[in-house]
Design a protein around this motif. Structure first.
Motif, PDB file in Angstrom:
ATOM      1  N   LEU A   1       0.853  -1.187   0.000  1.00 58.67           N
ATOM      2  CA  LEU A   1       0.000   0.000   0.000  1.00 58.67           C
ATOM      3  C   LEU A   1       0.889   1.238   0.000  1.00 58.67           C
ATOM      4  O   LEU A   1       1.811   1.355   0.828  1.00 58.67           O
ATOM      5  CB  LEU A   1      -0.898  -0.007   1.229  1.00 58.67           C
TER       6      LEU A   1
ATOM      7  N   ALA B   1      -6.502  -5.087 -12.776  1.00 58.42           N
ATOM      8  CA  ALA B   1      -7.295  -4.364 -11.787  1.00 58.42           C
ATOM      9  C   ALA B   1      -8.662  -5.017 -11.663  1.00 58.42           C
ATOM     10  O   ALA B   1      -9.112  -5.709 -12.585  1.00 58.42           O
ATOM     11  CB  ALA B   1      -7.434  -2.907 -12.216  1.00 58.42           C
TER      12      ALA B   1
ATOM     13  N   PRO C   1      -3.571   6.263  -8.342  1.00 60.38           N
ATOM     14  CA  PRO C   1      -4.608   5.301  -7.961  1.00 60.38           C
ATOM     15  C   PRO C   1      -4.954   4.319  -9.084  1.00 60.38           C
ATOM     16  O   PRO C   1      -5.249   3.148  -8.809  1.00 60.38           O
ATOM     17  CB  PRO C   1      -5.798   6.194  -7.615  1.00 60.38           C
TER      18      PRO C   1
ATOM     19  N   THR D   1      -3.397   0.823  -9.263  1.00 64.63           N
ATOM     20  CA  THR D   1      -3.817  -0.223  -8.339  1.00 64.63           C
ATOM     21  C   THR D   1      -4.232  -1.469  -9.107  1.00 64.63           C
ATOM     22  O   THR D   1      -5.075  -1.411 -10.013  1.00 64.63           O
ATOM     23  CB  THR D   1      -4.983   0.268  -7.469  1.00 64.63           C
TER      24      THR D   1
ATOM     25  N   THR E   1      -1.546  -1.377  -4.144  1.00 61.88           N
ATOM     26  CA  THR E   1      -2.676  -0.502  -3.872  1.00 61.88           C
ATOM     27  C   THR E   1      -2.158   0.915  -3.691  1.00 61.88           C
ATOM     28  O   THR E   1      -1.301   1.153  -2.824  1.00 61.88           O
ATOM     29  CB  THR E   1      -3.442  -0.942  -2.619  1.00 61.88           C
TER      30      THR E   1
ATOM     31  N   SER F   1      -3.300   4.609  -2.747  1.00 64.36           N
ATOM     32  CA  SER F   1      -4.394   5.367  -2.137  1.00 64.36           C
ATOM     33  C   SER F   1      -4.350   6.827  -2.593  1.00 64.36           C
ATOM     34  O   SER F   1      -3.282   7.405  -2.797  1.00 64.36           O
ATOM     35  CB  SER F   1      -4.295   5.300  -0.618  1.00 64.36           C
TER      36      SER F   1
END
Length: 121
Positions: free
Chosen positions: A10, A39, A87, A90, A118, A120
């Motif tokens: 992350l 994804a 993002p 991801t 991932t 964010s």
């Protein structure tokens, strides 16, 4: 041949990660190596690849200038350095190997397990 990927995690937007994939079982230097990603709800995408000598690379347009693929013969490892992550990066990232032309995604026939990235917002 076996491929073992690692390095996912992350990270915040703008951050960096380095994925690694170790190839074992046969001569590392014979293989073109690639990274794919998938994804949720989307088709698998061919992200980047490097030829068996390490002197020719491919990047999909969306990662050009942000991602760098490299390979280390001494460690039987291919890397994907990912900078300026967004993002939309991801996905589950997979490494794969081919003895055929490295720029053709359909030529990859040996796959590692995925590693989740991932990003964010």
């Amino acid at each position: 041949v076996q491929l073992q990927a690692s390095g996912g995690g992350l990270v915040q937007t703008g951050g960096s990660l380095r994925l690694s994939c170790v190839l074992s079982g046969r001569s590392f230097s014979r293989f073109g190596l690639g990274w794919f990603r998938q994804a949720p709800g989307k088709e698998r995408e061919f992200v980047s690849a490097i030829n068996y000598r390490g002197d020719n690379t491919y990047y999909t347009d969306s990662v050009k200038g942000r991602f760098t693929i490299s390979r280390d013969k001494a460690k039987n490892t291919v890397y994907l350095q990912m900078n300026s992550l967004k993002p939309e990066d991801t996905a589950v990232y997979y490494c794969a190997a081919t003895l055929l032309y490295f720029r053709e995604p359909e030529r990859y026939d040996t796959w590692g397990q995925g590693t989740l990235v991932t990003v964010s917002s």
